[in-house]
Design a protein around this motif. Structure first.
Motif, mmCIF file in Angstrom:
data_model
loop_
_atom_site.group_PDB
_atom_site.id
_atom_site.type_symbol
_atom_site.label_atom_id
_atom_site.label_comp_id
_atom_site.label_asym_id
_atom_site.label_seq_id
_atom_site.Cartn_x
_atom_site.Cartn_y
_atom_site.Cartn_z
ATOM 1 N N ASN A 240 0.811 -1.227 0.000
ATOM 2 C CA ASN A 240 0.000 0.000 0.000
ATOM 3 C C ASN A 240 0.842 1.273 0.000
ATOM 4 O OD1 ASN A 240 -2.949 -0.954 0.337
ATOM 5 N ND2 ASN A 240 -1.879 -2.144 1.910
ATOM 6 N N ASN A 241 2.181 1.110 -0.170
ATOM 7 C CA ASN A 241 3.098 2.259 -0.232
ATOM 8 C C ASN A 241 2.860 3.258 0.913
ATOM 9 O OD1 ASN A 241 4.408 1.444 -2.648
ATOM 10 N ND2 ASN A 241 2.578 2.072 -3.770
ATOM 11 N N LEU A 242 2.859 2.751 2.135
ATOM 12 C CA LEU A 242 2.479 3.593 3.279
ATOM 13 C C LEU A 242 3.658 4.223 4.013
ATOM 14 C CD1 LEU A 242 -0.397 1.380 4.712
ATOM 15 C CD2 LEU A 242 -0.633 3.692 3.821
ATOM 16 N N TYR A 243 4.886 3.778 3.699
ATOM 17 C CA TYR A 243 6.009 4.269 4.498
ATOM 18 C C TYR A 243 6.209 5.778 4.364
ATOM 19 C CZ TYR A 243 7.538 -0.362 5.933
ATOM 20 O OH TYR A 243 7.599 -1.604 6.517
ATOM 21 N N GLN A 244 5.953 6.334 3.173
ATOM 22 C CA GLN A 244 6.187 7.762 2.963
ATOM 23 C C GLN A 244 5.336 8.613 3.911
ATOM 24 O OE1 GLN A 244 6.114 8.884 -1.133
ATOM 25 N NE2 GLN A 244 6.531 11.030 -0.707
ATOM 26 N N VAL A 245 4.034 8.321 3.959
ATOM 27 C CA VAL A 245 3.175 9.103 4.854
ATOM 28 C C VAL A 245 3.438 8.732 6.318
ATOM 29 C CG1 VAL A 245 1.188 7.536 4.773
ATOM 30 C CG2 VAL A 245 0.818 9.938 5.277
ATOM 31 N N ALA A 246 3.723 7.455 6.565
ATOM 32 C CA ALA A 246 3.914 6.984 7.945
ATOM 33 C C ALA A 246 5.113 7.658 8.603
ATOM 34 C CB ALA A 246 4.085 5.470 7.954
ATOM 35 N N LEU A 247 6.198 7.824 7.854
ATOM 36 C CA LEU A 247 7.428 8.382 8.434
ATOM 37 C C LEU A 247 7.486 9.908 8.307
ATOM 38 C CD1 LEU A 247 9.879 5.643 7.102
ATOM 39 C CD2 LEU A 247 9.042 5.900 9.441
ATOM 40 N N SER A 248 6.426 10.505 7.771
ATOM 41 C CA SER A 248 6.385 11.964 7.621
ATOM 42 C C SER A 248 5.952 12.619 8.937
ATOM 43 C CB SER A 248 5.396 12.336 6.515
ATOM 44 O OG SER A 248 4.065 12.113 6.975
ATOM 45 N N ASP A 249 5.842 13.948 8.916
ATOM 46 C CA ASP A 249 5.378 14.684 10.097
ATOM 47 C C ASP A 249 3.871 14.899 10.070
ATOM 48 O OD1 ASP A 249 7.886 14.908 11.260
ATOM 49 O OD2 ASP A 249 8.383 16.681 10.062
ATOM 50 N N ALA A 250 3.151 14.094 9.290
ATOM 51 C CA ALA A 250 1.695 14.237 9.188
ATOM 52 C C ALA A 250 1.052 14.019 10.564
ATOM 53 C CB ALA A 250 1.138 13.230 8.191
ATOM 54 N N SER A 251 -0.141 14.590 10.743
ATOM 55 C CA SER A 251 -0.848 14.430 12.025
ATOM 56 C C SER A 251 -1.313 12.991 12.184
ATOM 57 C CB SER A 251 -2.060 15.361 12.063
ATOM 58 O OG SER A 251 -3.041 14.899 11.147
ATOM 59 N N ASP A 252 -1.619 12.626 13.435
ATOM 60 C CA ASP A 252 -2.105 11.268 13.700
ATOM 61 C C ASP A 252 -3.356 10.974 12.884
ATOM 62 O OD1 ASP A 252 -0.062 11.217 15.495
ATOM 63 O OD2 ASP A 252 -1.308 11.187 17.305
ATOM 64 N N GLU A 253 -4.264 11.953 12.798
ATOM 65 C CA GLU A 253 -5.530 11.740 12.073
ATOM 66 C C GLU A 253 -5.274 11.496 10.592
ATOM 67 O OE1 GLU A 253 -6.389 13.299 15.892
ATOM 68 O OE2 GLU A 253 -5.023 14.116 14.359
#
Length: 986
Positions: A485-498
């Protein structure tokens, strides 16, 4: 290009074998009849059952038997009346033959029970035995002091008991040993079994998980022992179709008399009936070598010093044991060595034609597969003989297709883990995937293992100890989910928990899980907890307690709706690895976030349904170290926190009943009426069965109801755990009565013996501590029925990691003049001399608990600064740190205060809150050696030099919090056994 395969071989169906149905008849209880001297000899330098247990464990076997020793008929009678004996071993000694009389009496009482003689073969005993009637005994063995022989006796009898069924069920193979020399078969059987059991351990690696591997071992070849020609032929007539090989002596009885060529005659007869089966002749007469080899039989010289090695080599070469070795038929040179079924599949088209022809025409492939318990393929290939199909390429293709079909079938079998083997015979624990179970998963498997090995946990009638039904999605499922699901980019970013959660919820889990989950729903028929089980969580050195999410979903009749909820919950747990708090915690513990791997536990929620809510009678957290002992309690006797309803209430820092399992009548909170009314549980958590998770939130408690205790009273769930306050007489009476407030005292289970909770917790604590070799924390939940029966479900075990620093100084004797802080009620142990900073909450006359959430935010900001600088600090504040109720204290989570070296709860005259117990980060405090001080200066309990702190210049100051720094490091000293702690300055 596919080979031209005749239609009859082109389409076939392999029927899977259920290993769980094999070896169902076992020997669990062995009665040894021996005089005291021989019993002592048998025990030698260690108990026989311990040696057998070790051998079972070394060989990866389950169900080691237990041994009971008796010397008289009276003792034997007593044992037979109380125990189901599966095997009697009689040891006639030098002094007398009483053992025979006792064994006869046992056999008369239980004719179907196998009986064997085990005797040291001295001349005197041999003479004495000549006059004994041995017809009642199944076998006579020669005891040479080797416990391996006892294992072999047990396995030989188990094989005899199971062979008929197991051959019919699965096509299990047989090795026939023909030998009448007692000393000789007593020597050869241990070596033979040792080799076969090691082979079983090796081939079990074909399984895709340890559970299946344990089951596969049941498919090992059986050994049958024949002592005459007639007995051997009768066994061959019955089981010859499944003969893996025959090992025969040369000289043994035929037609009632010793025949020097009985072995050769037997092997000739068998060869007439089967051209492929390996035949081995053993003899001490060297002339027999030429006779055997002239007729194509293999030969082993009994006089050889390396006889065992010679026999093993022949079994490896001709009975399919070990690796499959492709040879050049002209030179005999090894061409290729195959270790596994997959290797055979990968290489089958590269083997030279002449080598392929050599092995196929001798049925070697089928035999190798049989020896490895791959029965469906073996049975199929056994019938595709060279006589029937003389085409090497067609054989290659058939072998390849059969292996592919078998492996596909076994893969499906492992993904759909819930077969009878896992939810009948074993009952609770299964896994999907080949990765790690994670910390909690390992802990659960360990608990399950402790329960199996310690039947005393289930000694009380109506009180079962178990773990709930559990399915683990291993870490490789997480890896696969993240990658696909190519999730590492968003997961390791500074994005909010939500934002991170919404990305994860949109991602897809593998479709292959759907059928598994439906099967799990049917097996459980209860709400399901979806819990994190990361690689680092609950590790022995850095427990990550309460860092990740745990969701609960209700049980629904609509399985697709339940599937949607379950998938969202799993993705929510995965997402929680990358929330801001988790990343902060990773930094605090010097771990790298992308090294964290998450397994997920799906676990039946313990409890009962009451209308639209679901909860257990009570939950608890048991710790084997009690840092707050009172009265007669000792630190090492442990402490338990009990609460009505779901255990999340305890770890969220709710009001619980705190009691030592060794002193169940000594409960501080209920010792005075005012205290009982003020300091016992008034609220509890239950699962909302109507909230079907329309929108999963970062807060994993979104569908957990926070209810008043009187709601439980309406449900009728307080029986045995509550008392009633009588406002007229101003007393608290044990039990439930009309009117009056219900007080959660657990009187029924603690003081009135309704359920043996204190005794069970003592055992669980003792076993957990012994098995983990360190202090432990155990979570549990219990359902109590109106009939006083109940189930204690163990949910989790994790180590409490103790600081090993030694204290030479008596902390209590240090004068107040040297102390910045002193607590007589401290948690933690050790010395620290590298902290210079103090962060404290300002507690002037205008202090109010309504500001506590804002204070938490200010402390989190400061904590991040400390983490960035790699510094630690002493944290001081009023009330209960980490409380989920901001009126009781400052509602921080562990990542918000993770750089603190000492945390101080300072009570105020106008703001009195008892010391916190059961909060999430207590586990982390002990792991990192963080001190936890309780100080109540308003009643002369401890010391806090607020004047010193207020007089210092602030490094950082906000509306509610001050940060000051000392020039020289503070000295922190904590005595964990005496609960004394100080912070020294100057």
């Amino acid at each position: 290009m596919r080979a031209n395969i005749p239609p009859e071989w082109n389409k076939f169906y392999l029927k899977d074998v259920s290993f769980v149905n094999l070896m169902t008849r076992r020997i669990f209880n062995v009665l040894i009849v021996a005089n005291p001297y021989d019993a002592f000899m048998l025990e030698d330098d260690g108990r026989v059952d311990e040696k057998i247990f070790d051998e079972y464990m070394d060989l990866g076997l389950r169900y080691p038997p237990t041994f009971t020793q008796v010397t008289t008929t009276e003792e034997a009678d007593k044992v037979l009346k109380t125990t189901d004996i599966d095997l009697v071993i009689c040891m006639p000694g030098n002094a007398d033959n009483d053992a025979f009389d006792v064994a006869r009496a046992v056999k008369e009482a239980s004719p179907s029970t196998p009986c064997v003689v085990l005797t040291p073969f001295s001349h005197g005993i041999t003479k004495r035995m000549e006059n004994e009637d041995l017809s009642m005994f199944d076998y006579v063995f020669c005891w040479l002091g080797n416990t391996n022989l006892i294992l072999s006796i047990i396995k030989l009898i188990e094989d005899k008991m199971n062979i008929e069924h197991d051959m019919a069920e699965a096509g299990v193979q047989m090795i026939l040993l023909v030998e009448d020399g007692i000393r000789f078969y007593s020597s050869i059987l241990p070596n033979l079994y040792n080799y076969i059991l090691l082979q079983a351990k090796r081939f079990s690696t074909e399984a895709l998980n340890p559970h299946a591997a344990a089951q596969r071992k049941r498919g090992r070849p059986k050994v049958l022992l024949a002592r005459t020609y007639e007995e051997a032929m009768e066994l061959y007539d019955r089981y010859g179709d499944n003969a893996l090989g025959i090992i025969s002596d040369a000289r043994f009885p035929k037609d009632g008399a010793k025949d020097p060529e009985a072995g050769l005659k037997l092997l000739r007869e068998i060869r007439k009936r089967d051209e492929y089966v390996p035949l081995i002749l053993q003899s001490a007469e060297s002339d027999n070598r030429f006779k055997a080899e002239a007729e194509g039989f293999r030969f082993v010289d009994k006089n050889s010093k390396k006889m065992d090695i010679d026999l093993r080599r022949l079994m490896e070469e001709h009975m399919g044991f070990g690796d499959f070795v492709f040879h050049d038929p002209k030179t005999g040179k090894e061409i290729l060595r195959i270790h596994s079924l997959k290797e055979l599949q990968d290489n089958i088209f590269t083997i030279p034609n002449d080598s392929m022809l050599y092995h196929v025409s001798r049925n070697h492939m089928s035999r190798w597969l049989s020896a490895r318990a791959i029965f469906p393929v073996s049975a199929f290939l056994k019938h595709v003989t060279w006589h029937k199909l003389q085409d090497v390429d067609a054989h290659r293709q058939i072998i390849f297709d059969a292996i592919v079909q078998y492996r596909r079938m076994k893969n499906i079998g492992v993904v759909a883990v819930f077969d009878r083997g896992k939810f009948d015979a074993y009952g609770h624990f299964a896994r999907i995937g080949d990765g790690s179970l994670g910390g909690k998963g390992r802990g659960l498997a360990f608990l399950d293992n402790i329960i199996k090995r310690h039947p005393e946990l289930n000694q009380y009638t109506g009180a079962a100890v178990c773990i709930p039904k559990t399915l683990v999605l291993c870490t490789d499922v997480f890896d696969d989910f993240m990658d696909k699901n190519n999730l590492y980019q968003v997961a390791l970013s500074d994005a909010s928990d939500e934002e991170i959660l919404s990305h994860f919820l949109r991602a897809q889990l593998p479709d292959s899980l759907i059928a598994d989950f439906f099967t799990f729903f049917d097996a459980v028929k209860a709400p399901i907890a979806i819990r994190s089980s990361s690689l680092l969580e609950d590790s022995h050195y850095q427990p990550f307690a309460g860092i990740y999410s745990t969701y609960m979903i209700p049980y629904l009749d609509d399985k697709y709706e339940m599937l949607r909820m379950l998938a969202s919950a799993i993705k929510g747990v995965y997402a929680s690895v990358y929330y801001r708090d988790s990343k902060a915690y990773m930094t605090a513990t010097s771990n790298i976030i992308d090294q964290e791997k998450m397994a997920v536990i799906l676990q039946e929620v313990v409890g009962r349904r009451y209308g639209d809510r679901f909860y257990p009678s009570f939950s608890g957290v048991l710790r084997s170290l009690n840092y707050y002992p009172i009265g007669e309690e000792k630190a090492e006797e442990g402490i338990v926190n009990l609460a009505l309803g779901l255990g999340k209430y305890i770890v969220d820092g709710g009001q619980t009943l705190r009691v030592c399992p060794y002193h169940p009548s000594q409960v501080l909170q209920t010792s005075e009426m005012e205290m009982a009314l003020r300091e016992t549980q008034t609220r509890f958590y239950a699962l909302d069965m109507t909230d079907i998770g329309g929108g999963f939130k970062v807060d994993d408690g979104f569908n957990i109801l926070n209810l008043r205790v009187k709601e439980a009273d309406k449900d009728g769930s307080l029986q045995y755990i509550a008392s009633t306050f009588d406002p007229y007489d101003q007393v608290i009476r044990d039990g439930i009565y009309e009117g009056g407030r219900k007080v959660i005292t657990f009187c029924g289970v603690l003081q009135h013996g309704v359920f043996p909770l204190p005794e069970l917790l003592q055992m669980v604590q003792k076993l957990g501590t012994e098995e983990m070799r360190r202090p432990v924390e155990i979570e549990f939940a219990c359902n109590l029925g109106p009939d006083k029966t109940g189930e204690l479900n163990l949910l989790q075990i994790r180590p409490i990691v103790d600081s090993k620093q030694m204290l030479d100084e008596d902390v209590a004797s240090i004068p107040d003049s040297r102390c910045l802080l002193r607590s007589h009620n401290s948690l933690g142990h050790g010395i620290s001399e590298d902290v210079t900073d103090v962060v404290y909450v300002k507690t002037g006359d205008d202090f109010t608990a309504s500001n506590n959430p804002a204070i938490a935010c200010e402390i989190e900001r400061l904590n991040r600064k400390f983490l960035a600088e790699g510094r630690n600090y002493v944290l001081v504040g009023p009330g209960r740190w980490g409380s989920s109720d901001p009126w009781l204290g400052i509602p921080v989570k562990w990542p918000h205060i993770s750089a603190a070296r000492v945390i101080v709860e300072a009570g105020l005259k106008n703001y009195r809150v008892d010391p916190s117990q059961g909060t999430h980060f207590f586990q982390n405090l002990t792991s990192f050696g963080v001190g936890y001080f309780t100080i109540n200066t308003y009643r002369g309990d401890g010391l806090l030099r607020a004047d010193v702190l207020d007089a210092m210049p602030a490094v950082d100051e906000t509306a509610y919090v001050r940060h000051v720094r000392f020039e020289r490091p503070l000295k922190i000293m904590m005595d964990g056994k005496k609960q004394e702690g100080v912070v020294l300055f100057g």
